[in-house]
Design a protein around this motif. Structure first.
Motif, PDB file in Angstrom:
ATOM      1  N   GLY A   1     -17.318  25.163   1.643  1.00 14.63           N
ATOM      2  CA  GLY A   1     -18.187  25.475   0.520  1.00 14.63           C
ATOM      3  C   GLY A   1     -19.495  24.738   0.515  1.00 14.63           C
ATOM      4  O   GLY A   1     -20.314  24.927  -0.383  1.00 14.63           O
ATOM      5  N   LYS A   2     -19.729  23.884   1.482  1.00 13.32           N
ATOM      6  CA  LYS A   2     -20.985  23.138   1.525  1.00 13.32           C
ATOM      7  C   LYS A   2     -22.106  24.091   1.922  1.00 13.32           C
ATOM      8  O   LYS A   2     -21.952  24.937   2.791  1.00 13.32           O
ATOM      9  CB  LYS A   2     -20.885  22.006   2.530  1.00 13.32           C
ATOM     10  N   SER A   3     -23.245  23.912   1.290  1.00 17.62           N
ATOM     11  CA  SER A   3     -24.386  24.791   1.547  1.00 17.62           C
ATOM     12  C   SER A   3     -24.940  24.536   2.945  1.00 17.62           C
ATOM     13  O   SER A   3     -24.993  23.401   3.420  1.00 17.62           O
ATOM     14  CB  SER A   3     -25.482  24.543   0.504  1.00 17.62           C
ATOM     15  N   VAL A   4     -25.345  25.590   3.600  1.00 14.79           N
ATOM     16  CA  VAL A   4     -25.941  25.452   4.918  1.00 14.79           C
ATOM     17  C   VAL A   4     -27.447  25.211   4.824  1.00 14.79           C
ATOM     18  O   VAL A   4     -28.103  24.976   5.840  1.00 14.79           O
ATOM     19  CB  VAL A   4     -25.676  26.717   5.775  1.00 14.79           C
ATOM     20  N   TYR A   5     -27.991  25.246   3.607  1.00 14.99           N
ATOM     21  CA  TYR A   5     -29.422  24.992   3.409  1.00 14.99           C
ATOM     22  C   TYR A   5     -29.660  23.511   3.214  1.00 14.99           C
ATOM     23  O   TYR A   5     -28.781  22.753   2.814  1.00 14.99           O
ATOM     24  CB  TYR A   5     -29.933  25.777   2.192  1.00 14.99           C
TER      25      TYR A   5
ATOM     26  N   ALA B   1     -12.136  32.979  -3.697  1.00  9.13           N
ATOM     27  CA  ALA B   1     -11.235  33.464  -2.651  1.00  9.13           C
ATOM     28  C   ALA B   1     -11.823  33.180  -1.271  1.00  9.13           C
ATOM     29  O   ALA B   1     -11.101  32.775  -0.347  1.00  9.13           O
ATOM     30  CB  ALA B   1     -10.985  34.958  -2.822  1.00  9.13           C
ATOM     31  N   ALA B   2     -13.144  33.357  -1.116  1.00  7.68           N
ATOM     32  CA  ALA B   2     -13.790  33.066   0.164  1.00  7.68           C
ATOM     33  C   ALA B   2     -13.705  31.574   0.482  1.00  7.68           C
ATOM     34  O   ALA B   2     -13.487  31.184   1.639  1.00  7.68           O
ATOM     35  CB  ALA B   2     -15.251  33.521   0.140  1.00  7.68           C
ATOM     36  N   LEU B   3     -13.863  30.723  -0.534  1.00 10.38           N
ATOM     37  CA  LEU B   3     -13.749  29.277  -0.338  1.00 10.38           C
ATOM     38  C   LEU B   3     -12.328  28.901   0.079  1.00 10.38           C
ATOM     39  O   LEU B   3     -12.133  28.073   0.994  1.00 10.38           O
ATOM     40  CB  LEU B   3     -14.140  28.557  -1.627  1.00 10.38           C
ATOM     41  N   ALA B   4     -11.329  29.522  -0.533  1.00  6.48           N
ATOM     42  CA  ALA B   4      -9.935  29.244  -0.157  1.00  6.48           C
ATOM     43  C   ALA B   4      -9.667  29.698   1.277  1.00  6.48           C
ATOM     44  O   ALA B   4      -8.996  28.996   2.044  1.00  6.48           O
ATOM     45  CB  ALA B   4      -8.986  29.944  -1.131  1.00  6.48           C
ATOM     46  N   ARG B   5     -10.209  30.887   1.663  1.00  2.68           N
ATOM     47  CA  ARG B   5     -10.042  31.341   3.049  1.00  2.68           C
ATOM     48  C   ARG B   5     -10.730  30.402   4.026  1.00  2.68           C
ATOM     49  O   ARG B   5     -10.184  30.076   5.091  1.00  2.68           O
ATOM     50  CB  ARG B   5     -10.608  32.756   3.209  1.00  2.68           C
ATOM     51  N   GLU B   6     -11.924  29.931   3.649  1.00  7.32           N
ATOM     52  CA  GLU B   6     -12.646  29.011   4.538  1.00  7.32           C
ATOM     53  C   GLU B   6     -11.885  27.705   4.697  1.00  7.32           C
ATOM     54  O   GLU B   6     -11.781  27.160   5.809  1.00  7.32           O
ATOM     55  CB  GLU B   6     -14.042  28.743   3.955  1.00  7.32           C
ATOM     56  N   LYS B   7     -11.326  27.198   3.611  1.00  4.62           N
ATOM     57  CA  LYS B   7     -10.532  25.964   3.698  1.00  4.62           C
ATOM     58  C   LYS B   7      -9.319  26.167   4.604  1.00  4.62           C
ATOM     59  O   LYS B   7      -8.971  25.298   5.400  1.00  4.62           O
ATOM     60  CB  LYS B   7     -10.068  25.534   2.308  1.00  4.62           C
ATOM     61  N   GLU B   8      -8.668  27.318   4.470  1.00  5.63           N
ATOM     62  CA  GLU B   8      -7.485  27.594   5.282  1.00  5.63           C
ATOM     63  C   GLU B   8      -7.842  27.730   6.755  1.00  5.63           C
ATOM     64  O   GLU B   8      -7.153  27.217   7.630  1.00  5.63           O
ATOM     65  CB  GLU B   8      -6.804  28.870   4.762  1.00  5.63           C
ATOM     66  N   ILE B   9      -8.942  28.416   7.045  1.00  5.05           N
ATOM     67  CA  ILE B   9      -9.329  28.654   8.439  1.00  5.05           C
ATOM     68  C   ILE B   9      -9.830  27.372   9.092  1.00  5.05           C
ATOM     69  O   ILE B   9      -9.493  27.072  10.244  1.00  5.05           O
ATOM     70  CB  ILE B   9     -10.394  29.768   8.514  1.00  5.05           C
ATOM     71  N   MET B  10     -10.616  26.575   8.378  1.00  2.00           N
ATOM     72  CA  MET B  10     -11.270  25.409   8.975  1.00  2.00           C
ATOM     73  C   MET B  10     -10.537  24.100   8.680  1.00  2.00           C
ATOM     74  O   MET B  10     -11.109  23.024   8.814  1.00  2.00           O
ATOM     75  CB  MET B  10     -12.712  25.315   8.446  1.00  2.00           C
ATOM     76  N   LYS B  11      -9.266  24.158   8.305  1.00  2.71           N
ATOM     77  CA  LYS B  11      -8.541  22.936   7.947  1.00  2.71           C
ATOM     78  C   LYS B  11      -8.369  21.985   9.134  1.00  2.71           C
ATOM     79  O   LYS B  11      -8.247  20.785   8.944  1.00  2.71           O
ATOM     80  CB  LYS B  11      -7.185  23.282   7.339  1.00  2.71           C
ATOM     81  N   ASP B  12      -8.371  22.479  10.352  1.00  4.22           N
ATOM     82  CA  ASP B  12      -8.177  21.628  11.521  1.00  4.22           C
ATOM     83  C   ASP B  12      -9.483  21.108  12.115  1.00  4.22           C
ATOM     84  O   ASP B  12      -9.446  20.328  13.070  1.00  4.22           O
ATOM     85  CB  ASP B  12      -7.414  22.412  12.603  1.00  4.22           C
ATOM     86  N   VAL B  13     -10.625  21.517  11.593  1.00  3.11           N
ATOM     87  CA  VAL B  13     -11.926  21.092  12.126  1.00  3.11           C
ATOM     88  C   VAL B  13     -12.327  19.798  11.423  1.00  3.11           C
ATOM     89  O   VAL B  13     -12.439  19.742  10.196  1.00  3.11           O
ATOM     90  CB  VAL B  13     -12.997  22.189  11.920  1.00  3.11           C
ATOM     91  N   HIS B  14     -12.571  18.735  12.232  1.00  5.90           N
ATOM     92  CA  HIS B  14     -12.915  17.428  11.677  1.00  5.90           C
ATOM     93  C   HIS B  14     -14.353  17.444  11.144  1.00  5.90           C
ATOM     94  O   HIS B  14     -15.273  17.919  11.794  1.00  5.90           O
ATOM     95  CB  HIS B  14     -12.785  16.350  12.775  1.00  5.90           C
TER      96      HIS B  14
END
Length: 116
Positions: free
Chosen positions: A98-102, A80-93
């Motif tokens: 879901g990519k790791s920040v490490y 669900a968090a991944l789906a929210r992140e995809k929805e929120i950041m869909k316009d960011v090139h």
């Protein structure tokens, strides 16, 4: 002068009838009641010990089920968090949801779960 034959005797002792059981009977009764109480206490302790053992074993048998349920819940929340992140950041090139920040490739589970 005193009367012939003297004065009559003065009653100074208490003249009470004996009432109730004697001391030995009371002691025997108290001992019997205490003995019965200790017997029931022992039975209660046995039952309490058995209930405690049953509770411990039921928890031991439920641990795998609870762990699996927790894992399913964590997976559902991550998706669900991944789906929210995809929805929120869909316009960011160039953003990969879901990519790791490490910088290493080892899997790191989340330390905390945010419940919304």
């Amino acid at each position: 002068m005193p009367p012939a034959g003297g004065f009559e005797a003065i009653r100074y002792k208490r003249n009470l009838p004996a009432r109730g059981p004697g001391g030995a009977a009371i002691l025997l009764g108290v001992t019997a009641v205490c003995g019965y109480g200790f017997y029931k206490l022992g039975l209660g302790n046995l039952e309490k010990r058995e209930l405690k053992r049953e509770k411990a074993w039921s928890r031991i048998h439920l641990v795998p089920l609870l762990l699996a349920e927790g894992d399913r819940d964590i997976y559902r929340r991550e998706q669900a968090a991944l789906a929210r992140e995809k929805e929120i950041m869909k316009d960011v090139h160039g953003w990969e949801a879901g990519k790791s920040v490490y910088n290493n490739k080892n899997y790191r589970p989340r330390d905390t779960i945010v419940v919304l």
